[in-house]
Design a protein around this motif. Structure first.
Motif, short mmCIF file in Angstrom:
data_model
loop_
_atom_site.label_atom_id
_atom_site.label_comp_id
_atom_site.label_asym_id
_atom_site.label_seq_id
_atom_site.Cartn_x
_atom_site.Cartn_y
_atom_site.Cartn_z
N ARG A 29 41.29 34.95 40.29
CA ARG A 29 40.47 35.38 39.16
C ARG A 29 39.13 34.65 39.20
NH1 ARG A 29 44.66 32.79 34.84
NH2 ARG A 29 43.83 30.66 34.69
N ASN A 30 38.13 35.27 38.61
CA ASN A 30 36.80 34.66 38.49
C ASN A 30 36.16 34.35 39.85
OD1 ASN A 30 37.03 34.73 35.67
ND2 ASN A 30 38.00 32.72 35.63
N SER A 31 36.30 35.28 40.78
CA SER A 31 35.65 35.13 42.07
C SER A 31 34.38 35.96 42.10
CB SER A 31 36.59 35.61 43.19
OG SER A 31 35.91 35.66 44.44
N GLY A 32 33.42 35.52 42.90
CA GLY A 32 32.30 36.38 43.22
C GLY A 32 32.78 37.54 44.07
N LEU A 41 47.08 41.00 34.96
CA LEU A 41 48.16 40.12 35.41
C LEU A 41 47.66 38.77 35.89
CD1 LEU A 41 51.25 40.25 35.66
CD2 LEU A 41 50.95 41.03 38.01
N THR A 42 46.49 38.70 36.51
CA THR A 42 45.96 37.43 37.01
C THR A 42 45.28 36.60 35.93
OG1 THR A 42 43.78 38.30 37.58
CG2 THR A 42 45.51 38.49 39.27
N GLY A 43 44.99 37.22 34.78
CA GLY A 43 44.23 36.54 33.74
C GLY A 43 42.74 36.69 33.90
N GLY A 44 42.31 37.45 34.92
CA GLY A 44 40.88 37.68 35.12
C GLY A 44 40.32 38.77 34.23
N GLU A 45 41.17 39.51 33.58
CA GLU A 45 40.86 40.59 32.65
C GLU A 45 40.51 41.89 33.35
OE1 GLU A 45 38.43 39.82 29.28
OE2 GLU A 45 39.38 37.90 28.84
N SER A 46 40.85 42.97 32.66
CA SER A 46 40.53 44.30 33.14
C SER A 46 39.06 44.62 32.87
CB SER A 46 41.43 45.33 32.45
OG SER A 46 41.25 45.27 31.05
N SER A 47 38.60 45.70 33.46
CA SER A 47 37.20 46.10 33.30
C SER A 47 36.95 46.53 31.86
CB SER A 47 36.87 47.27 34.23
OG SER A 47 36.97 46.88 35.57
N HIS A 48 36.03 45.84 31.23
CA HIS A 48 35.67 46.18 29.85
C HIS A 48 34.30 45.61 29.56
CE1 HIS A 48 35.75 46.60 25.51
NE2 HIS A 48 36.81 47.39 25.65
#
Length: 354
Positions: free
Chosen positions: A113-116, A247-254
């Motif tokens: 999550r939170n990757s470039g 599922l990863t906690g990176g969040e869906s597109s919104h």
């Protein structure tokens, strides 16, 4: 259209990323990934991305010299946080962890999550296949990359959401690398740079009308990509959001996501050691039988046998290593402008065309 040697393009990109604040190892990793995408024919995820990456760095959206940190560690289950660093570095570190965990447990589920921008997702499937593993990868963004209209809609709600899968094969990795959209936004950039029309059925303009002019996609209001295969691609895209984002906690597109102001990729990778499910030699033999069976089908075009996933990339790589990487005039201009802005010398092939 001009051609440039892979080594010369690589050296230019290394210089650009070094000038953009990356340490030597990071500049090398990002440049190598982008040039490899050029070599295998995925021009939408190649050197064309370098000026945009540098603009994101300047805007504070992409942070150089970050490394993956462990957010959740539960043996074969691992979630890594990319800290908004270069995805080419974060992805490589995640795949190294995946290999370690599969060696220990037989399988691994790795969340990033939170990757470039993670670049060409097929590269990560190749990495694991070369290590003898079978894998599948789901990717989304958390809001910045909303580009795709769901099936039955005319405005953006989903990301392009690629899916990749890889397995060791008798002639090298068998790799599937697709977007759940009908095309990748980077391919629209490539067509725009080349002054070419898009194939029909891929893109809508801001009013929801089908278009083939890539420029119309970028007008105000912006257009939208269509999902591939109608409801099929749209459904797969929704599950990319759930698996890679939710599922990863990176969040869906919104659009209301707290990271929607910067391009953030999230990825879920499932990797398996086939030898831990029985006889590894039997697995390899069966995959070889499958490849022979597929290739034995009567070709639609005489003399052109059916291709397996990843074969066209290997062929393109050999051709471009031999003849050079093709770059359109707009991409050359963008690279030259980035080089001038960062005080980086152009290689001779490019300098002669600017």
């Amino acid at each position: 259209m001009m051609r440039i040697a892979a080594a010369a393009l690589h050296d230019l990109l290394v210089g650009l990323f070094r000038a953009g604040g990356s340490e030597a190892a990071e500049a090398e990793a990002v440049a190598a990934h982008l040039v490899e995408a050029n070599l295998v024919g995925h021009d939408s995820h190649s050197a064309i991305r370098a000026p945009k990456y540098l603009a994101w760095v300047a805007a504070g959206e992409l942070l150089p010299n970050r490394h993956a940190t462990i957010a959740i560690d539960a043996g074969p289950l691992l979630v890594l946080d990319g800290g908004f660093g270069y995805g080419q570095v974060i992805g490589a570190e995640a795949m190294a962890r995946a290999i370690e965990r599969v060696r220990a447990h037989g399988l691994a589920l790795i969340g990033i999550r939170n990757s470039g921008h993670l670049g060409r997702i097929g590269a990560w499937a190749e990495t694991l296949a070369e290590a003898g593993l079978v894998s599948v990868h789901f990717v989304n963004t958390s809001g910045y990359g909303i580009l795709v209209a769901p099936h039955g809609a005319t405005e953006r709600r989903l990301s392009a959401n690629p899916i990749a899968a890889g397995a060791p094969g008798p002639d090298g990795p068998i790799v599937l690398d697709i977007a759940t959209s009908a095309t990748a936004e980077g391919k629209i950039q490539v067509a725009r740079n080349k002054g070419e029309a898009l194939p029909p059925g891929l893109v809508l303009d801001g009013a929801g009308r089908p278009i083939t002019d890539p420029e119309a996609f970028y007008r105000d209001p912006p257009g939208a990509l269509l999902p591939f295969g109608g409801h099929r691609g749209s459904g797969l895209s929704v599950f990319c959001e759930i698996l890679a984002g939710s599922l990863t906690g990176g969040e869906s597109s919104h659009a209301a996501s707290p990271t929607a102001w910067r391009l953030v990729n999230n990825m879920l990778t499932l990797a398996v050691d086939p030898a831990r499910l029985g006889d590894g030699h039997a697995f390899a033999a069966d995959v070889a039988r499958l490849t022979d069976w597929v290739r034995s089908a009567r070709p639609a075009t005489p003399g052109q046998r059916p291709l397996l996933p990843g074969e066209i990339e290997r062929r393109t790589r050999a051709e471009r290593l031999r003849d050079g990487i093709p770059l359109d005039p707009a991409t050359v201009r963008q690279l030259a402008e980035a080089a001038a802005a960062h005080g980086v010398a152009l290689p001779g092939e490019l300098a002669e065309t600017v």
